[in-house]
Design a protein around this motif. Structure first.
Motif, PDB file in Angstrom:
ATOM      1  N   GLU A  35      47.655  67.567 -14.603  1.00  0.00           N
ATOM      2  CA  GLU A  35      46.552  68.498 -14.348  1.00  0.00           C
ATOM      3  C   GLU A  35      45.985  68.286 -12.949  1.00  0.00           C
ATOM      4  O   GLU A  35      45.644  69.242 -12.259  1.00  0.00           O
ATOM      5  CB  GLU A  35      45.444  68.325 -15.393  1.00  0.00           C
ATOM      6  N   PHE A  36      45.876  67.027 -12.533  1.00  0.00           N
ATOM      7  CA  PHE A  36      45.348  66.724 -11.214  1.00  0.00           C
ATOM      8  C   PHE A  36      46.251  67.269 -10.114  1.00  0.00           C
ATOM      9  O   PHE A  36      45.775  67.800  -9.121  1.00  0.00           O
ATOM     10  CB  PHE A  36      45.164  65.207 -11.045  1.00  0.00           C
ATOM     11  N   LYS A  37      47.557  67.180 -10.330  1.00  0.00           N
ATOM     12  CA  LYS A  37      48.500  67.711  -9.333  1.00  0.00           C
ATOM     13  C   LYS A  37      48.393  69.232  -9.227  1.00  0.00           C
ATOM     14  O   LYS A  37      48.523  69.789  -8.144  1.00  0.00           O
ATOM     15  CB  LYS A  37      49.937  67.316  -9.670  1.00  0.00           C
ATOM     16  N   LYS A  38      48.128  69.913 -10.347  1.00  0.00           N
ATOM     17  CA  LYS A  38      47.998  71.379 -10.341  1.00  0.00           C
ATOM     18  C   LYS A  38      46.739  71.829  -9.612  1.00  0.00           C
ATOM     19  O   LYS A  38      46.780  72.769  -8.822  1.00  0.00           O
ATOM     20  CB  LYS A  38      47.956  71.918 -11.777  1.00  0.00           C
ATOM     21  N   ASP A  39      45.613  71.183  -9.928  1.00  0.00           N
ATOM     22  CA  ASP A  39      44.322  71.598  -9.350  1.00  0.00           C
ATOM     23  C   ASP A  39      43.386  70.385  -9.325  1.00  0.00           C
ATOM     24  O   ASP A  39      42.579  70.195 -10.240  1.00  0.00           O
ATOM     25  CB  ASP A  39      43.720  72.733 -10.173  1.00  0.00           C
ATOM     26  N   PRO A  40      43.495  69.572  -8.282  1.00  0.00           N
ATOM     27  CA  PRO A  40      42.721  68.327  -8.251  1.00  0.00           C
ATOM     28  C   PRO A  40      41.207  68.537  -8.285  1.00  0.00           C
ATOM     29  O   PRO A  40      40.506  67.814  -9.004  1.00  0.00           O
ATOM     30  CB  PRO A  40      43.162  67.650  -6.949  1.00  0.00           C
ATOM     31  N   ASP A  41      40.701  69.511  -7.561  1.00  0.00           N
ATOM     32  CA  ASP A  41      39.249  69.720  -7.530  1.00  0.00           C
ATOM     33  C   ASP A  41      38.715  70.135  -8.897  1.00  0.00           C
ATOM     34  O   ASP A  41      37.692  69.627  -9.356  1.00  0.00           O
ATOM     35  CB  ASP A  41      38.870  70.764  -6.481  1.00  0.00           C
ATOM     36  N   TRP A  42      39.391  71.065  -9.552  1.00  0.00           N
ATOM     37  CA  TRP A  42      38.930  71.536 -10.862  1.00  0.00           C
ATOM     38  C   TRP A  42      39.039  70.427 -11.906  1.00  0.00           C
ATOM     39  O   TRP A  42      38.139  70.253 -12.736  1.00  0.00           O
ATOM     40  CB  TRP A  42      39.713  72.770 -11.286  1.00  0.00           C
ATOM     41  N   THR A  43      40.104  69.639 -11.862  1.00  0.00           N
ATOM     42  CA  THR A  43      40.280  68.527 -12.800  1.00  0.00           C
ATOM     43  C   THR A  43      39.163  67.508 -12.617  1.00  0.00           C
ATOM     44  O   THR A  43      38.587  67.020 -13.595  1.00  0.00           O
ATOM     45  CB  THR A  43      41.661  67.867 -12.606  1.00  0.00           C
ATOM     46  N   ALA A  44      38.827  67.201 -11.372  1.00  0.00           N
ATOM     47  CA  ALA A  44      37.729  66.274 -11.090  1.00  0.00           C
ATOM     48  C   ALA A  44      36.396  66.867 -11.533  1.00  0.00           C
ATOM     49  O   ALA A  44      35.540  66.153 -12.068  1.00  0.00           O
ATOM     50  CB  ALA A  44      37.699  65.933  -9.610  1.00  0.00           C
ATOM     51  N   ALA A  45      36.215  68.165 -11.335  1.00  0.00           N
ATOM     52  CA  ALA A  45      34.968  68.829 -11.734  1.00  0.00           C
ATOM     53  C   ALA A  45      34.767  68.754 -13.245  1.00  0.00           C
ATOM     54  O   ALA A  45      33.644  68.529 -13.715  1.00  0.00           O
ATOM     55  CB  ALA A  45      34.964  70.277 -11.261  1.00  0.00           C
ATOM     56  N   ILE A  46      35.823  68.928 -14.005  1.00  0.00           N
ATOM     57  CA  ILE A  46      35.713  68.843 -15.469  1.00  0.00           C
ATOM     58  C   ILE A  46      35.336  67.428 -15.893  1.00  0.00           C
ATOM     59  O   ILE A  46      34.465  67.229 -16.736  1.00  0.00           O
ATOM     60  CB  ILE A  46      37.018  69.309 -16.141  1.00  0.00           C
TER      61      ILE A  46
END
Length: 95
Positions: A35-46
């Motif tokens: 998930e982090f590789k797909k969208d690191p900012d959104w994964t961190a935000a969640i």
């Protein structure tokens, strides 16, 4: 066949305001590597959003609660993304 989810840790720092006080908290959180590789900012935000919800439930809600700043990996600012995260409500009612 069971697929193992590979996790990695990210460091998140929060600047929050509640009950007339500003405070800083930081911690390390596991996230799915894929998930982090797909969208690191959104994964961190969640991950940050979930942590903030936990903080609010442990310390009680405050009328003046606000998120001032959220960063991960030192200086990547995701404050506005965290504010956009909404809980997913499972609706399994039959109607």
């Amino acid at each position: 066949m069971v697929t193992e989810v590979i996790k990695m840790n990210i460091i998140i720092k929060l600047n929050l305001h509640a009950k007339d006080n500003n405070f800083l908290q930081s911690g390390s959180f596991p996230v799915a590597n894929s998930e982090f590789k797909k969208d690191p900012d959104w994964t961190a935000a969640i991950a940050a959003y979930e942590w903030i919800q936990q903080i609010q439930s442990e310390h009680g809600s405050s009328i003046d609660f606000r998120i001032d700043k959220v960063v991960y990996h030192g200086d990547i600012d995701i404050t506005e993304l965290v504010k956009k995260v909404k809980p997913i409500i499972q609706d399994d009612l039959p109607f």
